[in-house]
Design an enzyme around this catalytic site. Structure first.
Site, mmCIF file in Angstrom:
data_model
loop_
_atom_site.group_PDB
_atom_site.id
_atom_site.type_symbol
_atom_site.label_atom_id
_atom_site.label_comp_id
_atom_site.label_asym_id
_atom_site.label_seq_id
_atom_site.Cartn_x
_atom_site.Cartn_y
_atom_site.Cartn_z
ATOM 1 N N ASP A 29 7.987 -1.752 7.923
ATOM 2 C CA ASP A 29 6.752 -2.530 7.867
ATOM 3 C C ASP A 29 5.786 -1.809 6.944
ATOM 4 O O ASP A 29 5.987 -0.662 6.577
ATOM 5 C CB ASP A 29 6.172 -2.705 9.276
ATOM 6 C CG ASP A 29 5.343 -3.970 9.412
ATOM 7 O OD1 ASP A 29 4.935 -4.528 8.376
ATOM 8 O OD2 ASP A 29 5.101 -4.406 10.545
ATOM 9 N N GLU A 49 -3.367 -8.991 13.271
ATOM 10 C CA GLU A 49 -3.275 -7.674 13.891
ATOM 11 C C GLU A 49 -4.417 -6.783 13.437
ATOM 12 O O GLU A 49 -5.040 -7.002 12.419
ATOM 13 C CB GLU A 49 -1.934 -7.005 13.606
ATOM 14 C CG GLU A 49 -1.712 -6.610 12.170
ATOM 15 C CD GLU A 49 -0.918 -7.661 11.435
ATOM 16 O OE1 GLU A 49 -0.154 -7.283 10.547
ATOM 17 O OE2 GLU A 49 -1.061 -8.848 11.749
#
Length: 807
Positions: A322, A518
């Site tokens: 990620d 997020e």
């Protein structure tokens, strides 16, 4: 090992955690998995056919070490040009949440295809001649693309409990991604959120691992189709990504990128069930989570990535990281992390750090820090995916047909998904469905607000600037209800503040959370803090004898006791996306007196009776949901949140260690990219990069700062100017805008600053300090880069001249 174990236990005790909570069932290191305990799976043999493996063998023999290392690195389009591939033979390119073709977040499908084609062409004619793999976050439809079909976020799809529909959604999404020339999506998310304070909760389908596993199969098959030996994926199919491995929804306190302090048994039973299902269905990639398990970052946990995922679960595809997540592994940085490759990572997601990662990984491969066999294995896995996608050979699979975007059947499917996702929690006296011929008011901040109903990851990362014009084939909830009411012979008025001329029989009030993704979405508790304006609106309508239907938009169940009691009907609509007609189909009766659809949604998570988290007491259990055929009367519910709902502890702190605390929220327009960075500690600040002229804003409820202003308090910005602006930098508080050039213009890049501006300066410039809803806005030209750690009000003397008022 024993000393390390003792130190871990001591740290956990000091942090207030029970050491017994992290012991795995096999004993020993609580962050080292025992593969024998995990479920078995196997990637289909069609991924590793003899023909494919033989072709890869030939390529590996011909490739130089430089070319092999290049395959292991992925860069973001905001930091790389196609021509860079002539020097750096990277294997993959991505477009992150705030990246668009040629700097335009609202680029057309044709422009996306053009950019992909440029990268592809250069990669085919340089280095090893291996085409790049292009990935994008298409997490609820092809959500980066204006005009695409935007489906409900996963939490709403979980409420629908319909795996067959999920596969159809995967098929539609894949076709639209392909229509823009892209062949890889970073979806589905297989998180099983446990603490709904987590800002990514809406990316999880449900708290039920069994449903998540069913959806993992359905979405993977929808996106990719069934893998067949000797055949590449159809041109309308794309590679799926099972993410985020592992337990990103199980972190302590629901913290994004946090630590799952749980046993191995719980890790397997609650958080791992979606992965065997996705692997068996043929998922071509798995993304590793930012987060940790019992203190060990997943990007560096070989026992999970290699021993469990690739070994026990038989995953033969590629494992991608990620966004710079490798940089969080101890001993690593964003620019160097051989430990991640050695742990089993195949592809670094190194959006802006790719040059350093390439150089450092090449050096590690040359000196043996990364073994040649591990390099070859990673390259092999990447090439398997490229072969299956039809990217290899003389004739590439052609994607890039814009006619596949936003088709009528896709839009109709999204409308169906919206209708099936709605959950009816209260419907006293049959206020719903709204009868034909009724006079209806549609009010509230979400009545005509595409950003609120679409949520984060829509056009931009945080989704705050999504507009109705971005989706000409979509409808806001208010517009859809208005059209349905008028079609049935009634009268409809859309008025955000609830004002009307003719008294309505019923008011549909659309309220809820503002968009977030997020980091920004993490919450201190589960309380929905109704704004004073919204409370006054509903109270005013009720006092006039108007029945009220509350349509609640949120990325998670929230404590809404007062709202539920005020409402005659209460609908959890989640984040339904762009097809507001799906809401109208369920809420409004047609000419025959019946709604086109009954409520079918059921709660995918429990609904809290108070704001404490983890949820200490459910008001409604998981699986709850009313229908028209089975009505029920709901009496008064608890209105005591169990937490402080006042703003007193927050009104003086707008940014704290790079995060925006409730009730404030960060809004950035498409011109600005933002990410957490380390200033003096891990991720204690946030970097803002102005890619074009634009502004970042902190918004929230109106608060009274008059006393602070009159007492000499100042707004303090604790920040670093990374790249000075070539033009004016403007600071706005409330209605007043001042220029910061005199305060920061002479500072050199990289300087840490504490900038103080007396609040009285804003008052003198026209700000209404008694009702400040926007405590900070920074507008700057393209090229300005600043890292902000803290912004707060301090009781500091106001000596010195005020900055100039902006013209």
């Amino acid at each position: 090992m024993l000393r390390q174990r003792a130190l871990l236990v001591l740290l956990l005790v000091l942090a207030g955690c029970s050491p017994t909570a992290v012991d795995n069932s096999a004993g020993g290191d609580s962050s080292k998995a025992n593969p024998a305990l995990w479920p078995k799976a196997e990637s289909p043999a069609a991924l590793t056919s003899k023909e494919t493996e033989a072709a890869i063998d030939l390529l590996l023999e011909k490739m130089t070490l430089e070319q092999k290392v290049g395959q292991l690195i992925q860069a973001d389009i905001s930091s790389i040009k196609p021509s860079d591939l002539q020097q750096y033979p990277l294997g993959s390119i991505l477009a992150g949440g705030n990246s668009g073709p040629y700097g335009n977040e609202r680029a057309s499908a044709a422009k996306w295809a053009e950019l992909v084609g440029e990268f592809r062409e250069v990669s085919r004619n340089s280095g090893a001649g291996i085409p790049i793999l292009f990935g994008v976050d298409a997490v609820h439809g092809h959500s980066n693309l204006p005009g695409a079909t935007i489906f409900p976020h996963n939490i709403g799809l979980g409420a629908a409990n319909d795996p067959v529909m999920i596969r159809r959604i995967g098929e539609a999404t894949a076709a639209e991604i392909s229509g823009s020339g892209i062949e890889w999506t970073f979806a589905p998310t297989l998180a099983v959120p446990q603490d709904l304070r987590w800002g990514r909760s809406y990316e999880g389908y449900a708290a039920d691992p069994t449903l998540v596993a069913k959806y993992a199969t359905a979405m993977t098959l929808g996106l990719q189709g069934k893998l067949e030996s000797g055949k590449v994926l159809d041109a309308k199919k794309v590679a799926a990504t099972a993410k985020h491995f592992l337990a990103d929804g199980g972190t302590a306190d629901g913290r994004d990128q946090g630590d799952a302090r749980i046993s191995e048994k719980e890790l397997i039973e609650k958080h791992a069930q979606g992965y065997p299902a996705a692997i068996d269905a043929g998922a071509l990639s798995v993304m590793v989570s930012f987060s940790s398990w019992n203190g060990a970052k997943h990007h560096g946990n070989k026992s999970l990535v290699t021993d469990v995922l690739k070994g026990r679960m038989g995953f033969a595809g590629l494992v991608v990281g990620d966004w710079n997540g490798h940089g969080q592994v101890p001993g690593c940085s964003a620019g160097a992390c051989p430990d991640a490759i050695n742990a089993g990572l195949d592809l670094f997601m190194a959006p802006d750090s790719w040059k350093k990662v390439y150089d450092s990984t090449l050096a590690a491969a040359r000196d043996g820090t990364i073994a040649a066999a591990r390099i070859d294995d990673a390259v092999r896995r990447i090439l398997r995916v490229k072969f299956k996608l039809g990217l290899m050979g003389d004739t590439l699979t052609q994607r890039g047909d814009p006619a596949l975007i936003g088709t009528a059947d896709h839009l109709e499917l999204a409308r169906e998904a919206v209708a099936k996702s709605l959950v009816l929690l209260k419907n006293n006296d049959g206020v719903l469905p709204i009868r034909k011929g009724a006079n209806v008011l549609i009010a509230g901040p979400g009545a005509d607000n595409m950003a609120m109903q679409a949520g984060g990851w829509t056009i931009s990362w945080q989704g705050t600037d999504t507009k109705p014009e971005d989706f000409p084939n979509g409808q806001t909830i208010g517009r859809a209800i208005s059209d349905a009411v008028r079609t049935s012979g009634g009268i409809a008025t859309i008025s955000a503040d609830g004002r009307f001329e003719a008294k309505p029989e019923v008011a549909v009030v659309v309220v809820g959370e503002r968009p977030y993704a997020e980091f920004e979405g993490d919450a201190p508790d589960l309380a929905y803090r109704t704004s004073p304006a919204d409370e006054e609106l509903i109270a005013r309508l009720k006092s006039q004898g108007i029945r009220v239907v509350v349509v609640f938009l949120s990325g998670r169940p929230m404590f809404t006791g007062k709202l539920i009691n005020q409402a005659d009907a209460f609908v959890a609509a989640w984040l339904p996306g762009t097809q507001g007609n799906g809401v109208a189909d369920v809420l409004v009766a047609a000419a025959d007196g019946k709604a086109a659809r009954d409520f079918a949604g059921r709660l995918p998570f429990v609904w809290p009776a108070n704001a404490l988290s983890p949820i200490s007491k459910p008001l409604f259990p998981m699986g709850y949901g009313l229908t028209y055929t089975k009505p029920s009367h709901l009496g008064p519910v608890n209105e005591k949140a169990g937490v402080d709902l006042t703003l007193s502890s927050h009104i003086s702190n707008f940014v704290v260690r790079g995060k925006i605390p409730a009730p404030w929220r960060l809004d950035v327009d498409g011109a600005i990219s933002t990410r957490p960075v380390d200033l003096s500690a891990q991720e204690d600040a946030r970097k803002f990069t102005w890619n074009t002229d634009g502004k970042m804003t902190i918004n929230g409820p109106a608060v009274d700062l008059l006393k602070q202003s009159e007492s000499g308090a100042a707004l303090m910005i604790d920040w670093r100017i990374d790249q000075p602006a070539k033009g004016p930098v403007l600071l706005t508080v409330g209605e007043a805008t001042l220029t910061l050039q005199d305060l920061i213009g002479a500072k050199s890049a990289g300087s840490l600053l504490n900038t103080y501006i007396p609040l009285s300066c804003f008052a003198k410039a026209g700000a209404k300090m008694k009702t400040v809803a926007m405590p900070l806005r920074i507008a700057a030209p393209k090229g300005f880069v600043a890292t902000i750690r803290n912004v707060r009000i301090e009781a500091k003397g106001s000596a010195g001249a005020c900055p100039a008022v902006a013209k």
